[in-house]
Design a protein around this motif. Structure first.
Motif, PDB file in Angstrom:
ATOM      1  N   LYS A   1      39.754  70.946 130.531  1.00 45.01           N
ATOM      2  CA  LYS A   1      40.274  72.310 130.552  1.00 45.01           C
ATOM      3  C   LYS A   1      40.865  72.654 131.914  1.00 45.01           C
ATOM      4  O   LYS A   1      41.887  73.349 132.022  1.00 45.01           O
ATOM      5  CB  LYS A   1      39.152  73.287 130.185  1.00 45.01           C
ATOM      6  N   GLU A   2      40.206  72.148 132.967  1.00 47.92           N
ATOM      7  CA  GLU A   2      40.666  72.425 134.337  1.00 47.92           C
ATOM      8  C   GLU A   2      41.824  71.505 134.739  1.00 47.92           C
ATOM      9  O   GLU A   2      42.462  71.729 135.779  1.00 47.92           O
ATOM     10  CB  GLU A   2      39.503  72.238 135.314  1.00 47.92           C
ATOM     11  N   GLY A   3      42.050  70.437 133.994  1.00 47.69           N
ATOM     12  CA  GLY A   3      43.098  69.482 134.336  1.00 47.69           C
ATOM     13  C   GLY A   3      42.717  68.570 135.477  1.00 47.69           C
ATOM     14  O   GLY A   3      43.589  68.063 136.193  1.00 47.69           O
ATOM     15  N   ASN A   4      41.414  68.321 135.666  1.00 46.33           N
ATOM     16  CA  ASN A   4      40.934  67.463 136.755  1.00 46.33           C
ATOM     17  C   ASN A   4      40.704  66.067 136.175  1.00 46.33           C
ATOM     18  O   ASN A   4      39.656  65.781 135.594  1.00 46.33           O
ATOM     19  CB  ASN A   4      39.646  68.036 137.338  1.00 46.33           C
ATOM     20  N   ALA A   5      41.680  65.199 136.332  1.00 45.35           N
ATOM     21  CA  ALA A   5      41.620  63.865 135.741  1.00 45.35           C
ATOM     22  C   ALA A   5      40.522  63.009 136.350  1.00 45.35           C
ATOM     23  O   ALA A   5      39.902  62.188 135.655  1.00 45.35           O
ATOM     24  CB  ALA A   5      42.971  63.170 135.902  1.00 45.35           C
ATOM     25  N   ALA A   6      40.248  63.174 137.668  1.00 45.91           N
ATOM     26  CA  ALA A   6      39.227  62.351 138.331  1.00 45.91           C
ATOM     27  C   ALA A   6      37.850  62.640 137.750  1.00 45.91           C
ATOM     28  O   ALA A   6      37.071  61.731 137.419  1.00 45.91           O
ATOM     29  CB  ALA A   6      39.251  62.620 139.832  1.00 45.91           C
ATOM     30  N   ARG A   7      37.522  63.924 137.624  1.00 51.57           N
ATOM     31  CA  ARG A   7      36.212  64.287 137.066  1.00 51.57           C
ATOM     32  C   ARG A   7      36.124  63.880 135.583  1.00 51.57           C
ATOM     33  O   ARG A   7      35.075  63.424 135.120  1.00 51.57           O
ATOM     34  CB  ARG A   7      35.988  65.790 137.202  1.00 51.57           C
TER      35      ARG A   7
END
Length: 358
Positions: A112-118
């Protein structure tokens, strides 16, 4: 020259470590902003302090102390980074199902946040944990209003019969329903890929105490040494004797009135001159005879009632004595001699007598 395939595992491990450093190493990256924390109503300073202390304890592998601090930090200031750290802590503590669920939650939040690393970090741990998940399956018989709990937490009815991921260790399973007895058991779940199926039987209705349909029958006479029967006889004797005394008194009064009326008529020269009574005198004599008859009947009835009352009173005493004698005989005590006085009534007169029991 060393083949590159030999170095691939090392390169993969370095990439994972680098990813973990990127995802977990910075408190600023993991925690939401102070403005967001204040909007959520938490204490950002305390949340940050607990987060850093939890991270320090995790690095020292003190997972049991680290997890509560990270959980409280997440409660005060919810954030995807803190949630990932909490999932890692529970994984290190061996709570595989709890960690798996938290990694799942962090995965959705990262997308949802667009944080690919997490997102990649969470997915990697989900993939590693899923084959190791232990599960519990609750199979319950149909009981109206059934409620099943595991370790105090409610299990939805839709989840019954479905394998549910659960942390390894001992778990308390309880089944309840209104108007039914409680059923419970303890199940020990293994550390890796264990499946425990629990059969919850149909609960038994709670036993209800029914009231007697009618009044209890009175105790049999003669019980407890004959006290009940003896007391009733004694009461009846006093009542009958009292009534007899009253009737006897009435008879005596009528006798006195009859004697007086007859004597007055005979002495009255106008009514009975020279012992020869006129019609008016005869009326007086007849009235006196009527009173005398009433007196005779009253005295007879009164005496009989007094006698009957005396018999009942004296018999009640003997009933208690006989009960005591029977009890003494049962216990091997020597018999006693009992005597009672009874009235004697006959055509020639009356008196009293003594009856004995030996």
């Amino acid at each position: 020259m060393i083949p590159s395939t030999v170095h691939a595992p090392r390169a993969l491990r370095r990439a994972r470590l680098a990813l973990a450093a990127v995802v977990l190493g910075s408190a600023a990256l993991l925690a939401p902003s102070s403005a967001a924390a204040q909007a959520a109503g938490g204490d950002p300073t305390l949340a940050q302090t607990l987060f850093e202390e939890g991270r320090r304890l995790m690095e020292a592998k003190s997972y049991a102390q680290a997890c509560p601090k990270l959980a409280e930090s997440q409660r005060l200031r919810p954030g995807t980074g803190t949630l990932l750290n909490l999932a890692l802590c529970n994984e290190g503590l061996g709570r595989t199902a709890t960690a798996w669920g938290q990694f799942k939650e962090a995965l959705f939040a990262s997308k949802k946040e667009g944080n690919a690393a997490r997102e990649a970090f969470a997915q990697e741990h989900i993939d590693a944990l899923e084959p190791r998940l232990s599960k519990i399956q609750l199979n319950a018989e149909n009981t109206p209003g059934l409620l099943v709990r595991v370790d105090g937490g409610d299990i939805p009815a839709a989840a019954l019969g479905t394998p549910i991921p659960i942390d390894p260790g001992a778990h308390e399973v309880e089944a309840t329903a209104s108007g039914y007895t409680v059923w419970s058991t303890t199940v020990q779940v293994g550390e890796s890929a264990d499946l425990k199926a629990i059969a919850i039987p149909k609960l038994l209705p709670v036993a209800t105490t029914s009231k007697p349909a009618g009044p209890q029958a009175p105790p049999a006479s003669g019980g407890a040494g004959g006290r009940s029967g003896g007391g009733s006889l004694q009461t009846a004797g006093f009542v009958i004797g009292g009534a007899g005394a009253a009737v006897l008194g009435v008879g005596a009064v009528f006798g006195i009135l009859a004697a007086g009326q007859a004597s007055d008529a005979e002495k009255d020269e106008a009514l009975c001159p020279e012992k020869l009574c006129t019609p008016e005198g005869r009326k007086e004599i007849n009235a006196a005879e009527t009173k005398a008859l009433v007196s005779t009947i009253g005295v007879g009835v009164g005496v009989a009632a007094l006698a009957a009352g005396a018999v009942l009173v004296l018999t009640s005493g003997s009933s208690r004595a006989e009960g005591a004698s029977a009890a003494a005989a049962r216990h091997g005590s020597p018999a006693r001699v009992h005597a009672r006085i009874v009235p004697l009534i006959g055509p020639e007169g009356g008196g009293v007598g003594v009856l004995g029991a030996f």
